[in-house]
Design an enzyme around this catalytic site. Structure first.
Site, PDB file in Angstrom:
ATOM      1  N   ASP A  27      11.075  -5.780 -17.648  1.00  0.00           N
ATOM      2  CA  ASP A  27      10.155  -4.532 -17.575  1.00  0.00           C
ATOM      3  C   ASP A  27       8.825  -4.845 -17.685  1.00  0.00           C
ATOM      4  O   ASP A  27       8.256  -5.905 -18.205  1.00  0.00           O
ATOM      5  CB  ASP A  27      10.501  -3.981 -19.034  1.00  0.00           C
ATOM      6  N   GLY A  28       7.853  -3.873 -17.206  1.00  0.00           N
ATOM      7  CA  GLY A  28       6.316  -3.841 -17.183  1.00  0.00           C
ATOM      8  C   GLY A  28       5.725  -4.048 -15.792  1.00  0.00           C
ATOM      9  O   GLY A  28       4.648  -4.496 -15.753  1.00  0.00           O
ATOM     10  N   ASN A  29       6.641  -3.901 -14.840  1.00  0.00           N
ATOM     11  CA  ASN A  29       5.897  -4.036 -13.443  1.00  0.00           C
ATOM     12  C   ASN A  29       4.612  -3.057 -13.343  1.00  0.00           C
ATOM     13  O   ASN A  29       3.694  -3.281 -12.775  1.00  0.00           O
ATOM     14  CB  ASN A  29       6.621  -4.142 -12.464  1.00  0.00           C
ATOM     15  N   ARG A  31       3.083  -1.383 -15.743  1.00  0.00           N
ATOM     16  CA  ARG A  31       1.963  -1.787 -16.667  1.00  0.00           C
ATOM     17  C   ARG A  31       1.173  -2.832 -16.050  1.00  0.00           C
ATOM     18  O   ARG A  31      -0.133  -2.947 -16.079  1.00  0.00           O
ATOM     19  CB  ARG A  31       2.338  -1.958 -17.939  1.00  0.00           C
ATOM     20  N   SER A  72      18.533   1.288 -12.823  1.00  0.00           N
ATOM     21  CA  SER A  72      19.439   1.791 -13.787  1.00  0.00           C
ATOM     22  C   SER A  72      19.978   3.220 -13.053  1.00  0.00           C
ATOM     23  O   SER A  72      18.922   3.699 -12.454  1.00  0.00           O
ATOM     24  CB  SER A  72      18.921   1.680 -14.922  1.00  0.00           C
ATOM     25  N   ASN A  75      16.951   5.397 -13.444  1.00  0.00           N
ATOM     26  CA  ASN A  75      15.845   5.311 -12.701  1.00  0.00           C
ATOM     27  C   ASN A  75      15.421   6.195 -11.448  1.00  0.00           C
ATOM     28  O   ASN A  75      14.650   6.337 -10.902  1.00  0.00           O
ATOM     29  CB  ASN A  75      15.662   3.765 -12.182  1.00  0.00           C
ATOM     30  N   GLU A 214      22.647 -13.408 -27.604  1.00  0.00           N
ATOM     31  CA  GLU A 214      21.137 -13.682 -28.427  1.00  0.00           C
ATOM     32  C   GLU A 214      20.055 -12.851 -27.697  1.00  0.00           C
ATOM     33  O   GLU A 214      20.186 -13.051 -26.551  1.00  0.00           O
ATOM     34  CB  GLU A 214      20.887 -15.143 -28.558  1.00  0.00           C
TER      35      GLU A 214
HETATM   36  C1  FPP Z   1      10.661  -2.316 -14.555  1.00  0.00           C
HETATM   37  O1  FPP Z   1       9.253  -2.177 -14.498  1.00  0.00           O
HETATM   38  C2  FPP Z   1      11.043  -2.871 -13.062  1.00  0.00           C
HETATM   39  C3  FPP Z   1      11.923  -2.095 -12.122  1.00  0.00           C
HETATM   40  C4  FPP Z   1      12.452  -1.078 -12.407  1.00  0.00           C
HETATM   41  C5  FPP Z   1      12.189  -2.905 -10.823  1.00  0.00           C
HETATM   42  C6  FPP Z   1      12.531  -4.228 -10.916  1.00  0.00           C
HETATM   43  C7  FPP Z   1      12.892  -4.806  -9.646  1.00  0.00           C
HETATM   44  C8  FPP Z   1      12.681  -5.939  -9.174  1.00  0.00           C
HETATM   45  C9  FPP Z   1      11.892  -6.913  -9.667  1.00  0.00           C
HETATM   46  C10 FPP Z   1      13.356  -6.332  -7.790  1.00  0.00           C
HETATM   47  C11 FPP Z   1      14.607  -7.073  -7.873  1.00  0.00           C
HETATM   48  C12 FPP Z   1      15.396  -6.867  -6.592  1.00  0.00           C
HETATM   49  C13 FPP Z   1      16.554  -7.735  -6.128  1.00  0.00           C
HETATM   50  C14 FPP Z   1      17.307  -7.034  -5.111  1.00  0.00           C
HETATM   51  C15 FPP Z   1      16.976  -8.863  -6.424  1.00  0.00           C
HETATM   52  P1  FPP Z   1       8.811  -0.809 -14.873  1.00  0.00           P
HETATM   53  O2  FPP Z   1       8.381   0.030 -13.533  1.00  0.00           O
HETATM   54  O3  FPP Z   1       9.809   0.118 -15.674  1.00  0.00           O
HETATM   55  O4  FPP Z   1       7.523  -1.154 -15.580  1.00  0.00           O
HETATM   56  P2  FPP Z   1       6.679  -0.215 -16.707  1.00  0.00           P
HETATM   57  O5  FPP Z   1       7.692  -0.054 -17.805  1.00  0.00           O
HETATM   58  O6  FPP Z   1       5.277  -0.886 -16.812  1.00  0.00           O
HETATM   59  O7  FPP Z   1       6.380   1.104 -15.742  1.00  0.00           O
END
Ligand code: FPP
Length: 247
Positions: A27-29, A31, A72, A75, A214
């Site tokens: 989580d947090g991409n 932000r 999810s 999403n 855990e």
């Molecule tokens: C949550 O951050 C992240 C996601 C919904 C996507 C994550 C996916 C990847 C890193 C790619 C992995 C892929 C494969 C096929 C191996 P957010 O967007 O909810 O961040 P925010 O809460 O800060 O807005």
């Protein structure tokens, strides 16, 4: 010591008490990108690099299974451009990384309602699973279009139907049989679940499987979750007393 240098298990971690299976809610991409004045998609790209490094780190340090929550069932409610970007990103990663996963002995599998994903992504999923099925270094599970309640209801329906047609008796339904029908059948339950970005909830992830897991929450945003952060998380894990409900 910089994160990049931690190729072998840090000496303050006990190899014998490492989690065998780690799960992550990345989580947090968004932000992370916003803090840098960048579009959200750049955060997701950076998140992929963090995941790749964590996978390699687990392998380097002898952890045999990693499960990551990539998308999810909830999403789909994000803006269409972001959902489309993520679907294309997943597809590209699988195409781009397949050869390396094979070289490094990664077995990749996917959990979730895969039939509702774009057909081109389904094809990459199928190919990557088939190509890596015999790999043994680490089992990497990616949850895409995954929702735990949906998974549990799916199992209930399958078992109810099996009773209805006389294939099994009602009394035969127990935890072991239930488990065999989950998407994650064949893998041990996670020992350790990490969620980044300071959010302290489970968001419908592996609810059955984490009964005795855990859990570790960190304020670090996912793209910044590197080997030294993982090291800290594992130190925390090794300081815990896992009693599984016993005294
Ligand atoms: C949550 O951050 C992240 C996601 C919904 C996507 C994550 C996916 C990847 C890193 C790619 C992995 C892929 C494969 C096929 C191996 P957010 O967007 O909810 O961040 P925010 O809460 O800060 O807005």
């Amino acid at each position: 010591m910089t994160a990049k240098l931690l190729h072998t298990l840090p000496s303050d971690l006990d190899q014998a008490r490492l989690p065998r299976h780690v799960a992550v809610i990345m989580d947090g991409n968004g932000r992370w990108a916003r803090q840098k004045g960048l579009p959200r998609i750049i955060g997701h790209r950076q998140g992929v690099d963090a995941l790749k490094d964590l996978l390699r780190c687990c392998k380097d340090w002898g952890i045999k299974a990693l499960t990551a929550y990539a998308f999810s069932t909830e999403n789909w409610g994000r803006p269409t451009e972001e959902v489309d970007f993520l679907m294309i990103l997943f597809e590209r990663i699988l195409r781009r990384e397949l050869a390396e996963m094979c070289r490094e002995g990664v077995r990749i599998t996917f959990v979730g309602d895969l039939a509702s994903l774009p057909t081109s992504l389904q094809a990459e999923i199928k190919e990557s699973m088939a190509a890596t099925v015999n790999n043994q270094s680490i089992h990497f599970t990616v949850a895409i279009n995954y929702g735990s309640r949906h998974e549990i209801i799916k199992v209930c329906r399958q078992l109810a139907q099996a009773v209805q047609i006389g294939e099994i008796k009602l009394e035969q339904i127990d935890e072991a049989l239930f488990q065999q029908h989950l998407y994650t059948s064949g893998e041990i339950d996670p020992d350790f679940l990490i969620r980044t970005s300071g959010e302290m909830r489970l968001s419908n992830f592996l609810l059955w499987q984490i009964a005795y897991t855990e859990i570790y929450f960190t304020p670090t945003l996912w793209p910044d979750f590197d080997r030294s952060e993982f090291h800290q998380a594992l130190l925390d894990y090794q300081g815990r007393d896992r009693r599984f409900g016993k005294a």
